[in-house]
Write an enzyme that holds these catalytic residues in place. Structure first.
Site, PDB file in Angstrom:
ATOM      1  N   SER A  70       0.833  -1.169  -0.039  1.00 38.97           N
ATOM      2  CA  SER A  70      -0.085   0.052  -0.098  1.00 38.97           C
ATOM      3  C   SER A  70       0.832   1.307  -0.042  1.00 38.97           C
ATOM      4  CB  SER A  70      -0.814  -0.034   1.129  1.00 38.97           C
ATOM      5  OG  SER A  70      -1.419   1.365   1.208  1.00 38.97           O
TER       6      SER A  70
ATOM      7  N   TYR B 140      -2.486  -1.406  10.710  1.00 41.37           N
ATOM      8  CA  TYR B 140      -2.487  -1.606   9.064  1.00 41.37           C
ATOM      9  C   TYR B 140      -1.483  -1.286   8.243  1.00 41.37           C
ATOM     10  CZ  TYR B 140      -4.233  -1.528   4.207  1.00 41.37           C
ATOM     11  OH  TYR B 140      -4.107  -1.860   2.728  1.00 41.37           O
TER      12      TYR B 140
HETATM   13  N1  LIG Z   1      -8.640  -0.370  -2.129  1.00 41.85           N
HETATM   14  C1  LIG Z   1      -7.425   0.339  -1.745  1.00 41.85           C
HETATM   15  O1  LIG Z   1      -7.566   1.741  -1.597  1.00 41.85           O
HETATM   16  C2  LIG Z   1      -6.309  -0.428  -1.191  1.00 41.85           C
HETATM   17  C3  LIG Z   1      -5.065   0.475  -1.203  1.00 41.85           C
HETATM   18  C4  LIG Z   1      -4.053  -0.025  -0.835  1.00 41.85           C
HETATM   19  C5  LIG Z   1      -3.978  -1.612  -0.784  1.00 41.85           C
HETATM   20  N2  LIG Z   1      -4.980  -2.264  -0.834  1.00 41.85           N
HETATM   21  C6  LIG Z   1      -4.930  -3.770  -0.678  1.00 41.85           C
HETATM   22  O2  LIG Z   1      -5.680  -4.191  -1.625  1.00 41.85           O
HETATM   23  C7  LIG Z   1      -5.980  -5.783  -1.250  1.00 41.85           C
HETATM   24  C8  LIG Z   1      -7.235  -5.899  -1.751  1.00 41.85           C
HETATM   25  O3  LIG Z   1      -8.534  -4.983  -1.137  1.00 41.85           O
HETATM   26  P1  LIG Z   1      -9.480  -4.535  -1.862  1.00 41.85           P
HETATM   27  O4  LIG Z   1      -9.154  -2.929  -2.085  1.00 41.85           O
HETATM   28  O5  LIG Z   1      -9.798  -5.087  -3.324  1.00 41.85           O
HETATM   29  O6  LIG Z   1     -10.711  -4.395  -0.943  1.00 41.85           O
HETATM   30  P2  LIG Z   1     -12.022  -5.447  -0.866  1.00 41.85           P
HETATM   31  O7  LIG Z   1     -12.872  -5.244  -2.064  1.00 41.85           O
HETATM   32  O8  LIG Z   1     -12.505  -5.333   0.580  1.00 41.85           O
HETATM   33  O9  LIG Z   1     -11.420  -6.935  -1.033  1.00 41.85           O
HETATM   34  C9  LIG Z   1     -10.843  -7.495  -0.133  1.00 41.85           C
HETATM   35  C10 LIG Z   1     -10.657  -8.989  -0.295  1.00 41.85           C
HETATM   36  O10 LIG Z   1     -10.007  -9.820   0.723  1.00 41.85           O
HETATM   37  C11 LIG Z   1     -10.881 -10.853   1.235  1.00 41.85           C
HETATM   38  N3  LIG Z   1     -10.708 -11.188   2.688  1.00 41.85           N
HETATM   39  C12 LIG Z   1     -10.711 -10.152   3.545  1.00 41.85           C
HETATM   40  N4  LIG Z   1     -10.647 -10.757   4.762  1.00 41.85           N
HETATM   41  C13 LIG Z   1     -10.656 -12.066   4.418  1.00 41.85           C
HETATM   42  C14 LIG Z   1     -10.489 -13.374   5.446  1.00 41.85           C
HETATM   43  N5  LIG Z   1     -10.569 -13.275   6.816  1.00 41.85           N
HETATM   44  N6  LIG Z   1     -10.235 -14.509   4.656  1.00 41.85           N
HETATM   45  C15 LIG Z   1     -10.272 -14.653   3.482  1.00 41.85           C
HETATM   46  N7  LIG Z   1     -10.420 -13.606   2.566  1.00 41.85           N
HETATM   47  C16 LIG Z   1     -10.602 -12.422   3.242  1.00 41.85           C
HETATM   48  C17 LIG Z   1     -12.411 -10.380   0.973  1.00 41.85           C
HETATM   49  O11 LIG Z   1     -13.156 -11.586   0.638  1.00 41.85           O
HETATM   50  P3  LIG Z   1     -14.406 -12.016   1.791  1.00 41.85           P
HETATM   51  O12 LIG Z   1     -14.829 -10.794   2.448  1.00 41.85           O
HETATM   52  O13 LIG Z   1     -15.316 -12.802   0.820  1.00 41.85           O
HETATM   53  O14 LIG Z   1     -13.614 -13.039   2.343  1.00 41.85           O
HETATM   54  C18 LIG Z   1     -12.238  -9.673  -0.537  1.00 41.85           C
HETATM   55  O15 LIG Z   1     -12.132 -10.508  -1.469  1.00 41.85           O
HETATM   56  C19 LIG Z   1      -5.995  -5.477   0.369  1.00 41.85           C
HETATM   57  O16 LIG Z   1      -4.789  -6.473   0.926  1.00 41.85           O
HETATM   58  C20 LIG Z   1      -5.893  -4.269   0.692  1.00 41.85           C
HETATM   59  O17 LIG Z   1      -4.900  -3.988   1.964  1.00 41.85           O
HETATM   60  C21 LIG Z   1      -6.201  -1.842  -1.090  1.00 41.85           C
END
Ligand SMILES: NC(=O)c1ccc[n+]([C@@H]2O[C@H](COP(=O)([O-])OP(=O)(O)OC[C@H]3O[C@@H](n4cnc5c(N)ncnc54)[C@H](OP(=O)(O)O)[C@@H]3O)[C@@H](O)[C@H]2O)c1
Length: 261
Positions: A143, A156
């Site tokens: 991130s 985080y």
């Molecule tokens: N969007 C941003 O602004 C941003 C910025 C920097 C980094 N990131 C990183 O990008 C990655 C993906 O996030 P996203 O932005 O796509 O958010 P998201 O739409 O909320 O997706 C998160 C994914 O992780 C899965 N997940 C969460 N907790 C879990 C658990 N306990 N067991 C299994 N699966 C789990 C969720 O699936 P279920 O809920 O179905 O389990 C979902 O598929 C993360 O590592 C996040 O930290 C995001």
């Protein structure tokens, strides 16, 4: 760029956000997929679409990655299907926004289990097999917050700093063994991340906001070009560059303002 046609890719967090885009981009390149997250239904719908549109094989595995031993359980399920994973996308993760002392110990532990422990264990399990075969790709999602201490996202941001350093170190360790490791560092992106974290998007966060497909494409292309680390988008790159010239105390004060509005 390396080809992934007919290879198997494992994407965690494939039920929403970046995970859907990673899966789609890899499917477009002809990779078969194992999709992992807790919610099965959105993954089944995605799997159906990808099988139909790209004539690939897709397996859906529902799994709670915060459970101890989740990585070994996933490896056992994949082995039972006689599948060899050539691409690992360590994408599942989430944030907890708010004062550190207001977070329960249990919620913090679960987050660190998903963001750090599961990623480390999956990388070790699948990375060893890739290294033994002399080929493979691993993508880590850190991130923008990995680049400075971030009040409001203290644990985080620290978990993502771990991912950034783990992935960059593994790039150097694994490259000579034929395995590429790449860290993608996204800034704010329009997924369910902020809602799950309990964070309201401020004006600056909205200004930095990118589309998940654009960010995921940067990640996949960087991984297939064996890059070690990439920050998504010119504005986020500028912030990381500017950090090098700024005292650390100032970095975290600014980040606190940006996030609290
Ligand atoms: N969007 C941003 O602004 C941003 C910025 C920097 C980094 N990131 C990183 O990008 C990655 C993906 O996030 P996203 O932005 O796509 O958010 P998201 O739409 O909320 O997706 C998160 C994914 O992780 C899965 N997940 C969460 N907790 C879990 C658990 N306990 N067991 C299994 N699966 C789990 C969720 O699936 P279920 O809920 O179905 O389990 C979902 O598929 C993360 O590592 C996040 O930290 C995001």
């Amino acid at each position: 760029m390396d080809s992934v046609t007919s290879k198997w890719a494992l994407a965690t967090g494939a039920s929403s956000g970046f995970g859907v885009e990673f899966a789609t981009l890899l499917a477009q390149r002809g990779a078969n997929l194992v999709l992992v997250a807790r919610r099965k239904e959105p993954m089944e719908r995605l799997a159906e679409r990808l099988r139909r549109d790209y004539r690939i094989d897709v397996l859906v595995m529902s799994l709670e990655l915060s459970s101890a031993g989740a990585a070994s359980e996933l490896k056992a399920r994949i082995d039972a299907n006689h599948i060899q994973i050539d691409v690992l996308v360590n994408n599942a993760g989430y944030g907890l926004y708010g004062e550190f002392l207001d977070q329960s110990a249990e919620r913090l532990r679960d987050m660190l289990q998903v963001n750090i422990v599961a990623v480390t264990e999956l990388t070790r399990l699948f990375g060893s097999e890739m290294a033994n075969r002399g080929s493979g790709h691993i993508l880590f999602i850190a991130s923008l917050l990995a680049y400075q201490a971030t009040p409001g996202y203290a644990a985080y941001a620290a978990s993502k700093a771990y991912i950034l350093l783990l992935g960059e170190a593994l790039n150097t360790e694994l490259n000579p063994r034929g395995v590429s490791a790449t860290v993608l560092s996204p800034g704010p992106t329009s997924t369910s991340f902020a809602e799950v974290a309990g964070q309201k998007n401020t004006a600056v966060v909205r200004m930095l906001m990118m589309e998940p497909l654009r960010v995921a494409r940067i990640g996949v292309e960087s991984m297939l070009r064996h890059r070690s680390s990439v920050v998504a988008g010119p504005l986020n790159k500028m912030i990381v560059f500017w950090n090098r010239l700024t005292p650390r105390v100032l970095q975290r004060q600014i980040m606190q303002r940006v996030l609290s509005g």
